[in-house]
Scaffold this active site. Structure first.
Site, short mmCIF file in Angstrom:
data_model
loop_
_atom_site.label_atom_id
_atom_site.label_comp_id
_atom_site.label_asym_id
_atom_site.label_seq_id
_atom_site.Cartn_x
_atom_site.Cartn_y
_atom_site.Cartn_z
N GLU A 1 5.38 -3.50 12.42
CA GLU A 1 4.03 -2.48 12.39
C GLU A 1 2.92 -3.35 11.62
OE1 GLU A 1 1.43 -0.51 10.58
OE2 GLU A 1 3.09 0.17 9.40
N CYS B 1 -3.09 1.26 6.91
CA CYS B 1 -3.01 0.71 8.12
C CYS B 1 -3.55 1.55 9.32
CB CYS B 1 -1.75 0.00 8.72
SG CYS B 1 -0.39 1.18 8.55
N ASN C 1 0.90 -1.27 -0.14
CA ASN C 1 -0.04 -0.01 0.03
C ASN C 1 0.69 1.40 0.06
OD1 ASN C 1 0.74 -0.60 2.59
ND2 ASN C 1 -1.26 0.29 3.40
N GLU D 1 8.93 3.56 14.28
CA GLU D 1 9.51 3.89 13.02
C GLU D 1 9.62 5.23 13.15
OE1 GLU D 1 9.26 -0.22 10.50
OE2 GLU D 1 7.81 1.46 10.10
#
Length: 405
Positions: free
Chosen positions: A176, A210, A75, A385
């Site tokens: 993640e 997400c 994505n 991150e």
């Protein structure tokens, strides 16, 4: 990357269907991680600790963990690479990137640019593979003793499998994973701002991120006004089409399976009493295009409020009290992002602290930024991150004691 922004963006659109304007934005976002971590590299500070003995000196060193395996999703086929690789290279690690099987070309393009930029051979490596081989390649990366670090972005289910593989050699891991973001609109909210935030948070990349809102919780006092204005905004501002068309805001979903999941969630909700306000079916353009959809009369027993849809579906739950909204929001076993709109200062502090997520947007629907730590709690992952914290995921801390001085 910035010199080749247009070409890189066109690769993203060709691979994933993402609207070209969004793809161009992703390249700018992607390049910003390389700039950020290039600057952070000079701030990998060690430490000197006062020793308890006069003849000793105590030092703390930070050293690269070693080879890092980077497993990325489709994505954001560019930004999810640079957010990880930028930190790894700045820390002194070499990387092996396994891009998503749907979008390998962006990773290979970055490899070519790495060569042109003078990155030594063997520092940035790309291992594309077919869908049939993806699980095998992932297992090899997680079990090979030469790999010291695994960084993965993707579903919670896949993340758990990779964690099991990595446990055998006790690798450092960053995960993640999936989200199920709530978007709460309280009676005190500015409804127009909430609608604008909802549109951006839900329908960016056709709902395939997400941190996209997956559940709208709207307080009863403004519920009808919010639904009416959101429906009008969807019909006026969202345009389904080819990603290369300048008017397009909603491209196709990534594959047939993704479309089927959206259809399944809508069918389940309608069968249990939900109402379709707008959308609700595949678009006439083709099998992977889906109409932006808004549902009302939604309950927590419906699939669309229990699992991540990853598509252009906005289910709206009506609630009465703040406590009820927070309880619904926190009922999920994941906690990546959460959003809420309120103009009550006390309520803002209460809800921001009570939401069980790693990132909170208050009166804001887009929260990702290179300077800020990205990550979740519960089953949404491990580690962070981006930001000044992101580089720590690729560093080991070594204590050195100098004696006999």
């Amino acid at each position: 990357m910035m010199e080749n922004k247009e070409e890189l963006a066109r690769i993203i659109t060709a691979e994933s269907g993402k609207p070209l304007k969004e793809a161009q934005g992703e390249i700018v976002y992607s390049a910003s991680f390389l700039e950020w971590f290039a600057e952070e590299a000079r701030r990998i500070y060690g430490d000197v600790i006062p020793a308890s003995a006069k003849d000793r000196r105590v030092l703390v060193l930070k050293q690269p963990v070693g080879v890092a395996a980077i497993i990325t999703p489709w994505n954001f086929p560019s930004a999810m690479i640079t957010r990880k690789v930028g930190a790894a290279l700045a820390a002194g690690c070499t990387v092996v990137v396994k891009p998503a099987e749907d979008t390998p070309l962006s990773a290979l393009a970055l490899g070519e640019l790495a060569n042109q930029a003078g990155i030594p051979a063997g520092v940035y490596n790309v291992v594309p593979c077919s869908r049939q081989q993806a699980a095998t390649v992932g297992e090899v990366l997680c079990t090979d003793p030469l790999v010291s670090k695994i960084s993965f972005t993707g579903s919670t289910a896949t993340g758990k499998i990779l964690l099991k593989h990595a446990a055998g050699t006790v690798k450092r891991v960053s995960m993640e994973l999936g989200g199920h973001a709530p978007f709460i609109v309280f009676d005190s909210a500015n409804v127009d701002r909430a609608v604008a935030g909802a549109l951006a948070s839900k329908y960016r990349n056709s709902g395939q991120t997400c941190v996209c809102t997956n559940r709208f919780l709207v307080q009863k006092g403004i519920h009808d006004e919010f639904v009416e204005k959101l429906a009008k905004a969807i019909e006026k501002e969202l345009h389904v089409g080819n990603g290369f068309d300048a008017k397009t805001t909603q491209g196709p979903l990534i594959n047939e399976k993704a479309v089927e999941k959206v259809e399944k969630h809508i069918k389940d909700a309608v069968c249990q009493g939900a109402s379709i306000v707008t959308g609700g079916k595949r678009h006439s353009l083709g099998k992977n295009f889906f109409e932006p959809t808004l549902l009302t009369n939604v309950t927590t027993k419906m699939l669309c409020t229990q699992e991540e849809t990853f598509g252009p579906l906005a289910p709206v739950i009506r609630f009465d009290t703040e406590a009820e909204a927070v309880a619904i929001a926190n009922a999920a076993n994941v906690g990546l992002a959460g959003y809420f709109y309120s103009q009550d200062p006390a309520q803002i502090w209460r809800v921001a602290e009570q939401l069980e997520v790693g990132m909170v947007g208050v009166n804001e629907g887009i929260i990702s930024s290179v300077e800020c730590p990205f990550g979740g709690v519960k089953e949404s992952g491990l580690g962070r991150e981006g930001s000044k914290y992101g580089i720590d995921e690729y560093l080991e801390i070594k204590y050195v004691c100098l004696g006999g001085l």
